[in-house]
Write a protein that holds these residues in place. Structure first.
Motif, PDB file in Angstrom:
ATOM      1  N   PRO A 128       0.804  -1.232   0.000  1.00 11.97           N
ATOM      2  CA  PRO A 128       0.000   0.000   0.000  1.00 11.97           C
ATOM      3  C   PRO A 128       0.834   1.278   0.000  1.00 11.97           C
ATOM      4  N   LYS A 129       1.985   1.267   0.683  1.00 18.31           N
ATOM      5  CA  LYS A 129       2.788   2.486   0.743  1.00 18.31           C
ATOM      6  C   LYS A 129       3.316   2.899  -0.636  1.00 18.31           C
ATOM      7  N   PRO A 130       4.053   2.027  -1.350  1.00 19.88           N
ATOM      8  CA  PRO A 130       4.508   2.456  -2.686  1.00 19.88           C
ATOM      9  C   PRO A 130       3.366   2.763  -3.649  1.00 19.88           C
ATOM     10  N   LEU A 131       2.243   2.071  -3.477  1.00 17.81           N
ATOM     11  CA  LEU A 131       1.095   2.381  -4.330  1.00 17.81           C
ATOM     12  C   LEU A 131       0.576   3.792  -4.026  1.00 17.81           C
ATOM     13  N   ALA A 132       0.562   4.156  -2.747  1.00 20.76           N
ATOM     14  CA  ALA A 132       0.149   5.517  -2.367  1.00 20.76           C
ATOM     15  C   ALA A 132       1.148   6.547  -2.887  1.00 20.76           C
ATOM     16  N   TRP A 133       2.456   6.248  -2.794  1.00 13.02           N
ATOM     17  CA  TRP A 133       3.468   7.182  -3.328  1.00 13.02           C
ATOM     18  C   TRP A 133       3.234   7.423  -4.816  1.00 13.02           C
ATOM     19  N   ALA A 134       3.061   6.308  -5.552  1.00 14.66           N
ATOM     20  CA  ALA A 134       2.892   6.421  -7.009  1.00 14.66           C
ATOM     21  C   ALA A 134       1.606   7.177  -7.350  1.00 14.66           C
ATOM     22  N   SER A 135       0.543   6.923  -6.600  1.00 20.30           N
ATOM     23  CA  SER A 135      -0.734   7.560  -6.904  1.00 20.30           C
ATOM     24  C   SER A 135      -0.703   9.047  -6.604  1.00 20.30           C
ATOM     25  N   LEU A 136      -0.109   9.436  -5.468  1.00 19.55           N
ATOM     26  CA  LEU A 136      -0.077  10.854  -5.121  1.00 19.55           C
ATOM     27  C   LEU A 136       0.814  11.628  -6.091  1.00 19.55           C
ATOM     28  N   SER A 137       1.969  11.065  -6.436  1.00 21.73           N
ATOM     29  CA  SER A 137       2.825  11.740  -7.419  1.00 21.73           C
ATOM     30  C   SER A 137       2.150  11.768  -8.783  1.00 21.73           C
ATOM     31  N   GLY A 138       1.383  10.737  -9.101  1.00 20.64           N
ATOM     32  CA  GLY A 138       0.630  10.732 -10.347  1.00 20.64           C
ATOM     33  C   GLY A 138      -0.452  11.793 -10.361  1.00 20.64           C
ATOM     34  N   PHE A 139      -1.082  12.021  -9.205  1.00 18.97           N
ATOM     35  CA  PHE A 139      -2.090  13.075  -9.105  1.00 18.97           C
ATOM     36  C   PHE A 139      -1.477  14.444  -9.400  1.00 18.97           C
ATOM     37  N   VAL A 140      -0.331  14.736  -8.808  1.00 22.27           N
ATOM     38  CA  VAL A 140       0.338  16.026  -9.047  1.00 22.27           C
ATOM     39  C   VAL A 140       0.733  16.148 -10.511  1.00 22.27           C
ATOM     40  N   THR A 141       1.311  15.083 -11.052  1.00 23.88           N
ATOM     41  CA  THR A 141       1.777  15.112 -12.445  1.00 23.88           C
ATOM     42  C   THR A 141       0.617  15.329 -13.408  1.00 23.88           C
ATOM     43  N   ALA A 142      -0.495  14.670 -13.160  1.00 24.50           N
ATOM     44  CA  ALA A 142      -1.655  14.829 -14.041  1.00 24.50           C
ATOM     45  C   ALA A 142      -2.283  16.210 -13.884  1.00 24.50           C
ATOM     46  N   SER A 143      -2.412  16.670 -12.640  1.00 25.53           N
ATOM     47  CA  SER A 143      -3.092  17.946 -12.391  1.00 25.53           C
ATOM     48  C   SER A 143      -2.358  19.126 -13.008  1.00 25.53           C
ATOM     49  N   LEU A 144      -1.026  19.054 -13.057  1.00 25.14           N
ATOM     50  CA  LEU A 144      -0.235  20.152 -13.625  1.00 25.14           C
ATOM     51  C   LEU A 144       0.301  19.820 -15.014  1.00 25.14           C
ATOM     52  N   GLY A 145       0.715  18.581 -15.205  1.00 29.21           N
ATOM     53  CA  GLY A 145       1.355  18.216 -16.469  1.00 29.21           C
ATOM     54  C   GLY A 145       0.414  18.135 -17.646  1.00 29.21           C
ATOM     55  N   LEU A 146      -0.788  17.634 -17.442  1.00 22.20           N
ATOM     56  CA  LEU A 146      -1.721  17.509 -18.567  1.00 22.20           C
ATOM     57  C   LEU A 146      -2.239  18.852 -19.072  1.00 22.20           C
ATOM     58  N   PRO A 147      -2.658  19.783 -18.213  1.00 23.98           N
ATOM     59  CA  PRO A 147      -3.083  21.090 -18.747  1.00 23.98           C
ATOM     60  C   PRO A 147      -1.967  21.817 -19.490  1.00 23.98           C
ATOM     61  N   LEU A 148      -0.710  21.509 -19.157  1.00 25.30           N
ATOM     62  CA  LEU A 148       0.428  22.164 -19.803  1.00 25.30           C
ATOM     63  C   LEU A 148       1.088  21.268 -20.853  1.00 25.30           C
ATOM     64  N   ALA A 149       0.434  20.183 -21.221  1.00 27.43           N
ATOM     65  CA  ALA A 149       1.070  19.188 -22.096  1.00 27.43           C
ATOM     66  C   ALA A 149       1.392  19.729 -23.479  1.00 27.43           C
ATOM     67  N   ALA A 150       0.659  20.736 -23.939  1.00 30.24           N
ATOM     68  CA  ALA A 150       0.867  21.251 -25.299  1.00 30.24           C
ATOM     69  C   ALA A 150       1.754  22.490 -25.314  1.00 30.24           C
ATOM     70  N   THR A 151       2.400  22.811 -24.207  1.00 29.10           N
ATOM     71  CA  THR A 151       3.323  23.949 -24.174  1.00 29.10           C
ATOM     72  C   THR A 151       4.624  23.533 -23.506  1.00 29.10           C
ATOM     73  N   THR A 152       5.705  24.193 -23.873  1.00 23.08           N
ATOM     74  CA  THR A 152       7.003  23.919 -23.243  1.00 23.08           C
ATOM     75  C   THR A 152       7.198  24.735 -21.971  1.00 23.08           C
ATOM     76  N   LEU A 153       6.286  25.671 -21.708  1.00 22.78           N
ATOM     77  CA  LEU A 153       6.450  26.572 -20.571  1.00 22.78           C
ATOM     78  C   LEU A 153       5.593  26.135 -19.387  1.00 22.78           C
ATOM     79  N   TYR A 154       6.025  26.574 -18.206  1.00 23.31           N
ATOM     80  CA  TYR A 154       5.313  26.270 -16.967  1.00 23.31           C
ATOM     81  C   TYR A 154       4.248  27.333 -16.718  1.00 23.31           C
ATOM     82  N   LEU A 155       3.506  27.176 -15.648  1.00 23.61           N
ATOM     83  CA  LEU A 155       2.474  28.130 -15.274  1.00 23.61           C
ATOM     84  C   LEU A 155       3.009  29.559 -15.277  1.00 23.61           C
ATOM     85  N   HIS A 156       2.267  30.456 -15.865  1.00 21.32           N
ATOM     86  CA  HIS A 156       2.600  31.883 -15.986  1.00 21.32           C
ATOM     87  C   HIS A 156       3.762  32.129 -16.940  1.00 21.32           C
TER      88      HIS A 156
END
Length: 632
Positions: free
Chosen positions: A85-113
């Motif tokens: 459960p611990k590594p699964l939680a690590w992978a899921s939480l990091s996946g949540f951050v990556t999806a929440s920020l990475g997908l909306p910015l997937a079509a640009t090379t720049l970060y927020l702002h």
């Protein structure tokens, strides 16, 4: 054996953090790589990325909910939950951050702002420390850094290993570092409180931090870890004499030291909170014991300060040596900013929103459990010190400065979110007890929490909509805009770079440029003679004196007078002028501090007569809208 147990626990915790960091880094890297393989439409002009982001968020939250369910089920049955459960939680939480920020910015090379306003100097700093591992100021040649270099230095090493320019690495490194920090916080939570509660607290603080603090990625990294670190600190200080806890003392010192290398303001607040905790712990120890008992919490605070100070020196030593060595320095204007948000106290618990509801539950839980729960005491003291910082900042305005209290609002939200997660569980248990633990009531509570969680996270891209839009509309280092519209003058920067190198024959990191288009240094590691504003200038750089020098150079009556003034400057003079052509001559924009006004910067133009550079000792080239005048 018992004396070795704390050391073993500390080593086990450290090993777990290392493993979690590896898992989070791999998940973030794999996710960002996968996102980049698809040709996405721009986020502002299509709903495709929003749809995919929502789906990914729901999946990651569902996995985290499964982890919590499995842990609670195992405990009810009197069985061990297992190692997975611990590594699964690590992978899921990091996946949540990556999806929440990475997908909306997937079509640009720049970060927020994008590379606008504050993000310009952050990108510049990463570009500087990608070019070289030496601790150097982001703008000024021959000066040690004033702004903490920790996050940027590590990002520079990541970019160097991956073979990326600093600006290219900024987006993936920002997202990856927040994902890693979230998982480090998860490990801390799972060791400080019951495992399932730790997952819920980590999810709540991560979601709120991503929503309200992610544009300033290095700040988000500190915030998400700071919340469990306060619980760790209170456990280290509020402990009966002779009962150990020195591992927590060292851990708190390491956190504060790391914060000092990343974000000075958050270090100041966290250190202030730890000192307040130490004083309260000493008073309580004196009331329940002896005067000698009261000294132990103060001794622990001193050890925390010593450990944190040693870690902080890894970033601050060069600057301190320069100051002690007598290098001229100004007081600086970094604290000269008072937006409306800093003139009133933030009260998120009365907002009519999901965030407000979570903060209200957190506030109620802090009040009801203040006398019986050390978690509530630690988080409550954090909330109190945030409000104290706001009030001190308001008082400081009388002295002509501020404490930038508005930057602590995301910290307040994260503190109340953690408390809210605990409150939801505890108040839900009260409701169950009042209804004789009815399965229908239990299912209803779980359903309501799940619906609210999904409703909150799916709005993260909408809340960050302005920052995402700028990431698509700004021109990147390739001279392209992700929304496919005509690029800005940034598209000429590669040609400007080629012209400078041709004229000077020197690399960028051995060339000082005077320009009002300071974003040039975000993409190419040139030294600047003058930054965009004084608020991000190194006090050792003497910003105002340099600005006055530029004014005097523009008033030169001949090339001889200008070159003599450059030769006599007390700082390394510009090797190249990158200016804009106008009807009156060659211009550049400068910034002037006008605090206490809001905005706190006045931008204006300085014009150099074109005749000043009409001399064989200058090599003048016109590149698009720019005039590149290099001293031969």
């Amino acid at each position: 054996m018992s004396t070795l147990a704390p050391a073993r626990r500390s080593v086990a915790a450290l090993a777990e953090i290392v493993a979690a960091v590896v898992v989070a880094a791999v998940v973030a890297a794999a996710g960002l790589f996968a996102f980049a393989q698809i040709s996405w439409p721009a986020f502002p002009s299509s709903n495709v990325l929003q749809a995919v982001t929502t789906a990914a968020q729901v999946v990651t939250l569902a996995v985290l909910a499964f982890v919590v369910w499995w842990i609670r089920r195992s405990r009810r049955l009197g069985r061990r939950a297992g190692w997975w459960p611990k590594p699964l939680a690590w992978a899921s939480l990091s996946g949540f951050v990556t999806a929440s920020l990475g997908l909306p910015l997937a079509a640009t090379t720049l970060y927020l702002h994008g590379v606008s306003v504050d993000q310009e100097f952050r990108t510049q700093y990463l570009t500087r420390l990608t070019d070289s591992a030496a601790l150097r100021d982001m703008t000024y040649a021959d000066l040690p850094p004033y702004y903490p270099a920790g996050w940027f230095w590590l990002g520079g090493r990541v970019a160097s290993v991956l073979g990326l320019d600093g600006w290219e690495a900024f987006k993936p490194y920002s997202i990856g570092s927040i994902a890693v920090a979230a998982v480090v916080a998860l490990v801390l939570w799972m060791r400080l409180v019951r495992t399932d509660l730790g997952v819920l607290a980590a999810v709540a603080t991560t979601a709120v931090t991503v929503t309200f603090a992610s544009p300033e990625a290095y700040g988000a990294v500190v915030i998400v870890v700071a919340i469990p670190a306060l619980v760790l600190a209170w456990g280290a200080l509020r402990r009966p004499p002779g009962r150990g806890g020195w591992g927590a003392v060292v851990g708190t010192g390491l956190f504060l030291g790391a914060a000092a290398t990343v974000y000075t303001l958050y270090l100041g607040w966290a250190a202030f909170t730890v000192v307040v905790m130490g004083l309260i712990a000493a008073i309580l120890a004196y009331r329940s014991g002896t005067r000698r008992d009261a000294l132990e919490p103060l001794l622990r605070v001193a050890v925390i300060a010593a450990v944190s100070g040693l870690v902080a020196l890894t970033a601050w030593l060069p600057y301190l040596v320069a100051v002690v060595g007598g290098t001229p320095a100004e007081s600086g204007t970094a604290l000269h900013y008072l937006p409306e948000a800093a003139a009133t106290l933030p009260l998120p618990m009365v907002d009519f929103s999901l965030t407000g509801a979570l903060c209200l539950i957190g506030t109620l839980w802090l009040v009801t459990r203040a006398a019986t729960s050390r978690r509530a005491q630690a988080l409550g003291l954090g909330v109190v010190t945030v409000y104290a910082w706001y009030l001190l900042s308001m008082v400081a305005t009388v002295l002509g400065t501020t404490l930038l209290a508005f930057r602590l609002e995301p910290v307040l939200l994260a503190l109340l979110a953690a408390a809210g997660a605990f409150g939801v569980v505890e108040f839900g248990r009260w409701i169950l007890l009042a209804t004789s633990e009815s399965p229908r009531v239990r299912a209803s509570i779980v359903a309501i929490v799940a619906v609210c969680a999904v409703a909150f996270v799916q709005d993260v891209p909408k809340f960050l909509g302005t920052d995402i839009a700028i990431a698509y509309s700004d021109t990147d280092g390739n001279g392209e805009r992700a929304d496919r519209r005509p690029p800005s003058s940034v598209a000429y920067y590669d040609d400007v770079d080629a012209a400078i190198r041709e004229s000077t024959g020197r690399p960028a990191d051995d060339t000082v440029v005077l320009t009002g288009d300071t974003s040039l240094m975000s993409f190419h590691p040139y030294w600047g003679f003058l930054g965009r504003t004084s608020h991000y200038a190194n006090p050792l750089a003497e910003y105002d004196a340099r600005r006055e020098a530029v004014h005097s150079w523009a008033e030169s009556e001949s090339a001889d007078e200008l070159l003599d003034a450059l030769a006599g400057a007390p700082w390394r003079a510009p090797d190249v002028f990158v200016l804009r052509e106008s009807a009156d001559g060659y211009t550049l924009r400068l910034g002037e501090d006008v605090y206490p006004n809001d905005p706190n910067v006045r931008m204006y133009q300085v014009t150099f007569p074109a005749a000043l550079f009409d001399d064989p000792r200058f090599d003048v080239q016109k590149v698009g809208p720019f005039v590149v005048a290099a001293v031969r």
